[in-house]
Write a protein that holds these residues in place. Structure first.
Motif, PDB file in Angstrom:
ATOM      1  N   CYS A 429     -14.383 -43.326  -9.478  1.00  0.00           N
ATOM      2  CA  CYS A 429     -15.532 -44.462  -8.998  1.00  0.00           C
ATOM      3  C   CYS A 429     -15.298 -44.758  -7.501  1.00  0.00           C
ATOM      4  CB  CYS A 429     -15.522 -45.665  -9.949  1.00  0.00           C
ATOM      5  SG  CYS A 429     -15.704 -45.144 -11.655  1.00  0.00           S
ATOM      6  N   ARG A 447     -12.560 -43.675 -14.392  1.00  0.00           N
ATOM      7  CA  ARG A 447     -13.741 -43.428 -15.178  1.00  0.00           C
ATOM      8  C   ARG A 447     -13.789 -42.888 -16.558  1.00  0.00           C
ATOM      9  NH1 ARG A 447     -19.198 -42.913 -13.534  1.00  0.00           N
ATOM     10  NH2 ARG A 447     -18.687 -42.830 -11.318  1.00  0.00           N
ATOM     11  N   CYS A 452     -17.096 -46.912 -15.283  1.00  0.00           N
ATOM     12  CA  CYS A 452     -16.041 -47.195 -14.330  1.00  0.00           C
ATOM     13  C   CYS A 452     -15.373 -48.402 -14.841  1.00  0.00           C
ATOM     14  CB  CYS A 452     -16.518 -47.445 -12.847  1.00  0.00           C
ATOM     15  SG  CYS A 452     -17.318 -46.081 -12.166  1.00  0.00           S
ATOM     16  N   ALA A 462     -18.527 -50.305  -7.549  1.00  0.00           N
ATOM     17  CA  ALA A 462     -18.772 -49.642  -8.797  1.00  0.00           C
ATOM     18  C   ALA A 462     -18.293 -50.268 -10.043  1.00  0.00           C
ATOM     19  CB  ALA A 462     -17.902 -48.077  -8.784  1.00  0.00           C
TER      20      ALA A 462
END
Length: 924
Positions: A429, A447, A452, A462
């Protein structure tokens, strides 16, 4: 000057087609390179028939692409010009130097254009430019050299005097190249000194050649010393023959350099330049030019890629009359030229070693013009010969093909590297690409599916829900982290602890649900306030707080993975001492708490309430348990029943329907339903439990009454004359439940009481205000937006919260106190850490010692060691096995027309809390 067409008779002689064919064979580059002769065409009647070379130029070299590099120069010797033979070959004079210089300048101008091959003749231009310079004779040598360097710099910037402009090359490069040269000189004043002196490495190859050429000696070993010898005032002191040779050799070296290209980075040339010199004589410098080429080839042993084709009345280099040649002279007819060329190739090596003054000449006698049938036959043969064109570059020498091949060879590993970098960035991520081997990987983040999950200090967006309000919270925590680290570096005696917020920060992909993570954002905002409060303190025992944010995925389904990541981080960073937060009591939450305990990190939960959680030894919570919530709800309903309070104008019966989720993973809903059943039954309520399938989840295995979904549960509640208690989840299920009530019995709804998790529904103003049906819900904390009569400590907290996050007021502020609950959870850990820091033993603050200190937050023999939190006193009762605060306050709020009503608030706190109402039950 462009040559004019000669008389057609000039080319119609016996053997003319052999001469044209020989030139066509010689200009093609051989591999390996072969020596090129000087084709000396001898024509005694040249004055009457001067056009053979001009016809070659027009008919075979011009107009057909790809061009064969070529140049035609007619020296235009006057008829009767003296050209007596001389076997001795006297040394060149200064006049000869000037004549050859004029020929070479003319030749250079033609070779530098497109039809001439676009050769870069840098060395030759250096020589002729130096020959155009005049330095003051009355100045010392070092000043003359300094002046010459200055002129070289001006020349590089394009500033030429009149003498230099006459010998300058025609501009072929874009205007910005000159600016780059000017910029290079401007930024690096010593560059020319290093380049010209030869004493500083690396000197450029162009100037290194001047120091190694075999003609003029470089004096003290620098380029400037050699350059000064070529200027107009010092050149007369040099031998003209040497000056002539360095001038000719510089042009030949430029051509050699042009043919060193192998096609990889530099163009590979397939055709030698063809130089046609007409009317060469001793008097016009032509013979001296040829003699210089011959001597340079003998002395250097280097092959130069120039095919010289000359035409003269006498045989060079001695100017013998072809009719009176000495017996040793080797001259052939045009018809026998091919055989003569073969003999020459065999003998050239020996001729070169003996330094013969005629080694490189291949003299060919041109006969008188043909007539009759011979004339017609020769004409047809010449017309059948194709024009000269450069051969195609072999595929392995083609720059485009080479670039393509190199691009493929480099592209395969590069593309693989890029893919690995992109994959690594995607899997961890990252922000788009990871320079593997050059930057650290995005450690602590992975991920899984479309989520994430992992840990960040706030730098990786993220892991965080999107939106301007969430972004403000994230950046605030990130900046405060950096400030805490800086303060700890400045004052290392002040302890630094790291608290990890663990939450389900990935929103569910449902377009009908807006701002589903308002609660999580509120929790982090409360944690940020606790962090800021510690930053403002200055005493050494007061810990500094760093915050890490851990996303455990939707419904905490990846919490075990995150716990392992935290364990590895804690092994490397001993300041990580506790996990804060959590939001929903699910089986995945229990698994995460156990995994955190396995790596030595205690948990201080903010809003979790399921009874089962408190059985974990490394677990604490600041919210009350479901059993207390159920007791308060049942006592409240019994008080309303016993006091005769009406619901929609009628008394409600001693009956309760409990609606809960059949999701086997949702331990909160089933646990609350079981606790409610016990509490209501003890108060003589008839209990009916009804399960429903939550939105988007697979149905479980209901063991009792069952309805399809939350909307069906709402329709089921219509007309019920008892308490309809909703123990499910807020969004979208409670939204569907209340929507069905509104659609089916809006004018006579049942008495609805919802569990504490409905605060997420209340926190979402857009969804809450869309429902006008009244209902009650249980809250662990109440913000000033609902009730202004909160304690002074709570008002101070919310004042700081509003100051730090003013944009979160209104729609951005939840009404249930999640920020305050998380603040209390964090401050419980901070209080415990401070307790360790003030002990005489100076116990190190770790996950294990903090767990021990958390249990000591209680009344101890009258000494106040409990924590007076924003949401009520945190007192773990002084019992080692207790993980839940005693008599934690709860409120039951009523929502009318989409707004919480503080006037209808029911409150249940501790025994010594004056606001606690009489019906309130207390913990044992």
């Amino acid at each position: 000057m462009q040559p004019g067409r000669g008389n057609q008779d000039d080319e119609l002689f016996v053997g003319s087609e052999q001469i044209v064919t020989m030139i066509g064979e010689l200009y093609v580059r051989k591999s390996p390179d072969e020596p090129l002769p000087i084709l000396s065409l001898v024509r005694p009647d040249l004055d009457e028939h001067p056009g053979f070379l001009a016809d070659i130029y027009h008919r075979w070299l011009q107009g057909t692409e790809p061009y064969v590099p070529h140049a035609y120069i007619d020296l235009q010797a006057a008829p009767g010009q003296p050209d007596a033979p001389d076997v001795g070959l006297p040394e060149a004079t200064e006049d000869d130097v000037r004549r050859v210089r004029k020929i070479l300048l003319n030749l250079a101008h033609r070779l530098e254009v497109r039809s001439g091959g676009r050769f870069r003749l840098d060395r030759f231009r250096d020589v002729v430019w130096l020959m155009s310079q005049t330095l003051p004779e009355d100045e010392p040598a070092h000043q003359r050299h300094a002046e010459l360097r200055k002129r070289l710099r001006r020349r590089a910037r394009g500033n030429l005097d009149e003498a230099a402009q006459e010998v300058a090359a025609q501009p072929q490069l874009p205007w910005w190249v000159g600016w780059l040269s000017w910029l290079r000189v401007l930024l690096t004043p010593l560059w020319y000194r290093a380049r010209h002196s030869g004493r500083v490495w690396p000197i450029s190859g162009r100037y290194r050649w001047f120091l190694r050429q075999p003609n003029l000696a470089p004096g003290k070993g620098s380029f400037i010393d050699l350059a000064a010898k070529l200027t107009t005032d010092e050149r007369p002191r040099q031998a003209p023959e040497q000056v002539l040779r360095i001038m000719v050799n510089s042009l030949l070296e430029d051509l050699r350099v042009a043919f060193r290209g192998k096609g990889l980075f530099k163009e590979y040339r397939t055709a030698y330049p063809v130089v046609l010199l007409n009317h060469v004589t001793r008097a016009n410098g032509g013979y001296h030019l040829l003699r210089a080429v011959n001597d340079i080839r003998n002395s250097t042993g280097l092959l130069d890629p120039m095919l010289l084709v000359t035409c003269s009345k006498r045989v060079p280099p001695h100017a013998f009359d072809p009719d009176h040649l000495p017996s040793r002279a080797d001259i052939c007819s045009a018809v026998d030229s091919a055989a003569a060329l073969a003999r020459w190739k065999k003998s050239i090596s020996a001729q070169q070693q003996s330094r013969s003054d005629a080694a490189w000449y291949l003299p060919i006698l041109l006969s008188e013009p043909a007539d009759g049938d011979t004339r017609q036959r020769i004409k047809l043969q010449l017309e059948a010969l194709p024009p000269f064109t450069s051969p195609r570059v072999p595929i392995w020498r083609n720059r485009a093909a080479t670039v393509t091949l190199v691009a493929i060879l480099l592209g395969i590993p590069l593309s693989g590297y890029i893919k690995l970098g992109l994959d690594d960035s995607y899997n961890s991520c990252g922000s788009g690409f990871t320079w593997l081997g050059f930057q650290s990987r995005n450690a602590g983040i992975v991920r899984i599916g479309d989520e994430c999950v992992g840990v960040t200090d706030g730098s990786n967006a993220a892991l965080f829900p999107s939106g301007p309000l969430s972004e403000q919270v994230r950046t605030t925590i990130l900046n405060q982290n950096r400030e805490a680290e800086r303060l700890h570096r400045d004052r290392p005696a002040r302890p630094l602890i790291t608290l990890v917020f663990v939450g389900a920060l990935t929103p569910r992909p449902s377009p009908a649900q807006t701002d589903l993570l308002a609660v999580e954002r509120e929790q982090l905002a409360g944690l940020a306030v606790a962090q800021r409060q510690q930053l403002t303190k200055a005493q050494e025992p007061d810990p500094l707080v760093r915050v890490l944010i851990a996303n455990a995925g939707r419904r905490t389904q990846h919490g075990v993975t995150v716990a392992k990541i935290l364990g590895e981080l804690a092994r490397l960073d001993r300041s990580i001492v506790a996990a804060i937060g959590f939001d929903e009591s699910r089986q995945t939450t229990i698994d995460t708490i156990r995994a955190l305990a396995a790596v030595g990190l205690p948990v201080v939960a903010a809003t979790l309430s399921a009874d089962e959680l408190a059985t974990n030894q490394m677990y604490f919570q600041v919210a009350p348990q479901n059993r207390r919530e159920a007791e308060v709800a049942a006592a409240y309903a019994a008080q309303r029943r016993d006091s005769g309070v009406l619901n929609n104008g009628r008394r409600f019966a001693s009956r309760v329907r409990i609606y809960f989720s059949d999701d086997a993973e949702d331990i909160y809903s089933k646990n609350l339903a079981d606790d409610l059943t016990d509490s209501f039954q003890r108060r003589q309520f008839t209990v009916e439990k009804i399960q429903f399938t939550p939105d988007g989840d697979s149905p479980g295995k209901p063991t009792g009454p069952f309805v399809a979904d939350s909307k069906e549960a709402g329709r089921n509640a219509c007309g019920f004359d008892g308490v309809a208690f909703y123990a499910g989840r807020p969004l979208p299920d409670f939204q569907g439940f209340m929507g069905a009530v509104s659609d089916n019995c809006k004018n006579s709804p049942p008495l609805v009481i919802a569990g504490d998790d409905m605060t997420k529904y209340v926190a979402n103003e857009d969804i809450r205000t869309a429902n006008t049906v009244p209902f009650n819900y249980i809250s662990f904390s109440v913000s000033p937006e609902v009730d202004d009569n909160v304690a002074a400590r709570a008002k101070a907290f919310y004042g700081e919260l509003n100051r730090m996050f003013p944009e979160m007021a209104g729609k951005g502020r939840s009404l249930d106190g999640h920020a305050a609950l998380t603040y209390d959870a964090a401050y419980s850990a901070i209080t415990a850490a401070g307790y360790l820091a003030t002990r005489n033993e100076k116990i190190p603050i770790t996950g294990g010692t903090l767990w021990w200190a958390l249990a000591s937050i209680t009344d101890d023999r009258g000494a106040q060691k409990k924590y007076d939190g924003v949401t009520g006193a945190i007192d773990f009762g002084g019992v080692v096995s207790r993980r839940v605060p005693l008599n934690k306050p709860l409120s039951i709020l009523q929502v009318n027309d989409g707004e919480p009503n503080a006037n209808e608030r029911a409150y249940c706190g501790s025994r010594d809390d004056p606001a606690t109402q009489l019906w309130c039950p207390f913990d044992n």
